[in-house]
Design an enzyme around this catalytic site. Sequence first.
Site, mmCIF file in Angstrom:
data_model
loop_
_atom_site.group_PDB
_atom_site.id
_atom_site.type_symbol
_atom_site.label_atom_id
_atom_site.label_comp_id
_atom_site.label_asym_id
_atom_site.label_seq_id
_atom_site.Cartn_x
_atom_site.Cartn_y
_atom_site.Cartn_z
ATOM 1 C CE1 TYR A 124 -11.681 1.339 -3.378
ATOM 2 C CE2 TYR A 124 -13.175 2.649 -4.386
ATOM 3 C CZ TYR A 124 -12.224 2.619 -3.458
ATOM 4 O OH TYR A 124 -11.596 3.667 -2.739
ATOM 5 C CD1 TRP A 149 -14.007 11.051 -8.047
ATOM 6 C CD2 TRP A 149 -13.545 12.736 -9.451
ATOM 7 N NE1 TRP A 149 -14.784 11.230 -9.165
ATOM 8 C CE2 TRP A 149 -14.681 12.337 -9.905
ATOM 9 C CE3 TRP A 149 -13.046 14.015 -10.332
ATOM 10 C CZ2 TRP A 149 -15.539 12.545 -11.269
ATOM 11 C CZ3 TRP A 149 -13.807 14.290 -11.431
ATOM 12 C CH2 TRP A 149 -15.024 13.427 -11.784
HETATM 13 P P1 NDP Z 1 -3.905 5.174 -1.329
HETATM 14 O O1 NDP Z 1 -3.821 3.887 -2.528
HETATM 15 O O2 NDP Z 1 -2.724 6.344 -1.942
HETATM 16 O O3 NDP Z 1 -3.056 4.398 -0.151
HETATM 17 C C1 NDP Z 1 -3.791 3.205 0.332
HETATM 18 C C2 NDP Z 1 -2.644 2.725 1.373
HETATM 19 O O4 NDP Z 1 -3.368 1.491 1.893
HETATM 20 C C3 NDP Z 1 -1.095 2.440 0.842
HETATM 21 O O5 NDP Z 1 -0.275 2.806 1.660
HETATM 22 C C4 NDP Z 1 -1.150 0.853 0.755
HETATM 23 O O6 NDP Z 1 0.075 0.427 1.023
HETATM 24 C C5 NDP Z 1 -1.941 0.508 2.056
HETATM 25 N N1 NDP Z 1 -2.471 -0.970 2.056
HETATM 26 C C6 NDP Z 1 -3.106 -1.579 0.813
HETATM 27 N N2 NDP Z 1 -3.030 -2.817 1.078
HETATM 28 C C7 NDP Z 1 -2.966 -2.959 2.371
HETATM 29 C C8 NDP Z 1 -2.952 -4.084 3.195
HETATM 30 N N3 NDP Z 1 -3.293 -5.230 2.987
HETATM 31 N N4 NDP Z 1 -2.468 -3.742 4.714
HETATM 32 C C9 NDP Z 1 -1.939 -2.471 4.935
HETATM 33 N N5 NDP Z 1 -1.949 -1.543 4.134
HETATM 34 C C10 NDP Z 1 -2.444 -1.738 2.949
HETATM 35 O O7 NDP Z 1 -5.044 5.374 -0.912
HETATM 36 P P2 NDP Z 1 -5.617 6.981 -0.577
HETATM 37 O O8 NDP Z 1 -4.635 7.324 0.331
HETATM 38 O O9 NDP Z 1 -5.802 7.476 -1.939
HETATM 39 O O10 NDP Z 1 -6.744 6.613 0.004
HETATM 40 C C11 NDP Z 1 -7.237 6.891 1.183
HETATM 41 C C12 NDP Z 1 -8.841 6.609 1.598
HETATM 42 O O11 NDP Z 1 -9.671 7.170 0.755
HETATM 43 C C13 NDP Z 1 -8.970 4.945 1.222
HETATM 44 O O12 NDP Z 1 -9.812 4.252 2.249
HETATM 45 C C14 NDP Z 1 -9.680 4.866 -0.207
HETATM 46 O O13 NDP Z 1 -10.664 3.850 -0.094
HETATM 47 C C15 NDP Z 1 -10.488 6.269 0.048
HETATM 48 N N6 NDP Z 1 -10.869 7.018 -1.032
HETATM 49 C C16 NDP Z 1 -9.629 6.930 -2.121
HETATM 50 C C17 NDP Z 1 -10.034 7.638 -3.532
HETATM 51 C C18 NDP Z 1 -8.880 7.919 -4.405
HETATM 52 O O14 NDP Z 1 -9.148 8.340 -5.495
HETATM 53 N N7 NDP Z 1 -7.700 7.408 -4.290
HETATM 54 C C19 NDP Z 1 -11.545 7.996 -3.785
HETATM 55 C C20 NDP Z 1 -12.311 7.879 -2.496
HETATM 56 C C21 NDP Z 1 -11.911 7.216 -1.542
HETATM 57 P P3 NDP Z 1 1.104 0.212 -0.172
HETATM 58 O O15 NDP Z 1 1.513 1.491 -0.538
HETATM 59 O O16 NDP Z 1 2.133 -0.664 0.199
HETATM 60 O O17 NDP Z 1 0.070 -0.555 -1.276
#
Ligand code: NDP
Length: 293
Positions: A124, A149
């Site tokens: 990741y 987080w």
């Molecule tokens: P979430 O997992 O809550 O949301 C990610 C979103 O991306 C979901 O809506 C998902 O859709 C969508 N997604 C996944 N695959 C695809 C695809 N192929 N095409 C289009 N959309 C897609 O993530 P967060 O809101 O928590 O994270 C936001 C950002 O912060 C990201 O960049 C993440 O890497 C970063 N981040 C997150 C952390 C965490 O703890 N969550 C920690 C550090 C950084 P669906 O719901 O349909 O799967």
Amino acid sequence: MKILVTGRDGQVGYELQRSLQGLGEIVAVNAEAMDLADFDAIRAVMREVRPALVVNPAAYTAVDKAESEPEIAMRINGEAPGIIAEEARKLGAAVIHYSTDYVFDGHKDGAYTEDDVPMPLNVYGRTKLAGEQAVQASGAPHLILRTSWVYGQRGRNFLLTVRRLAAEREELRIVDDQYGAPTWCRTIADTTAHIVAKLGAGKQGAGIDLDLWQSKSGLYHLTAQGRTTWHGFAQAIVAHWSCERKPAVVPIGTKDYPTPARRPANSVLSCRKLTETFCGLPKWDDALSLCLD
Ligand code: NDP
């Protein structure tokens, strides 16, 4: 101005739709409307919507699952952000992209700054680092906001898992030797909106001020302030919980909770650059109390 928001049903994407209200016309898409694994679909949506700003919280965020699905994780996290940013450059648009504390290996004693060299421990982290580099290489004005987080009241996250387990179990055994900063997704969205408001729209109001965005382009760390462990985070969640029977929260070591993906022992990020350039950030436990209230 038109603002395209990806991952509209994710933790940050959902909050962004609220926080960015009033700053532009928001077009929020999910994977069905714009699948990040389908580069032609990305180009088609970008060319149809013609945003002045793209905000991209969509990502492959299943840290452990990514170990067995490196190709799809790399496509979504590593390559798609570059396609988005290239299209943005062609349109004269700016990009706000999110990345992670897991780009670091956790061996540093203090908080990581934007100048520290990333060294991801897991798939990741490697795919997210590739995404950062693709956005940087695109030539589009961009802000890459590394956070950590992330939790909130919806989706899949540590807060909701602890609350579910606390209702079911007498005892929760939680890792106490990984340090980081729990960050409410609303803090991330509100800070993003504050930055967008500060950088403002273009002189005609329809586009962006490319020179201003270009001058502020770069990496920024955006997390809540202070630090704790997963155990400390769990304790704070349970302490806030107003029920008669609270489970014991027992500290354990990472070695007692093996996971497919290795995680850094310290992923605290220094947010000084962001706070000096744009705005302040809340303490992690204050933000948690607000979220739980
Ligand atoms: P979430 O997992 O809550 O949301 C990610 C979103 O991306 C979901 O809506 C998902 O859709 C969508 N997604 C996944 N695959 C695809 C695809 N192929 N095409 C289009 N959309 C897609 O993530 P967060 O809101 O928590 O994270 C936001 C950002 O912060 C990201 O960049 C993440 O890497 C970063 N981040 C997150 C952390 C965490 O703890 N969550 C920690 C550090 C950084 P669906 O719901 O349909 O799967």
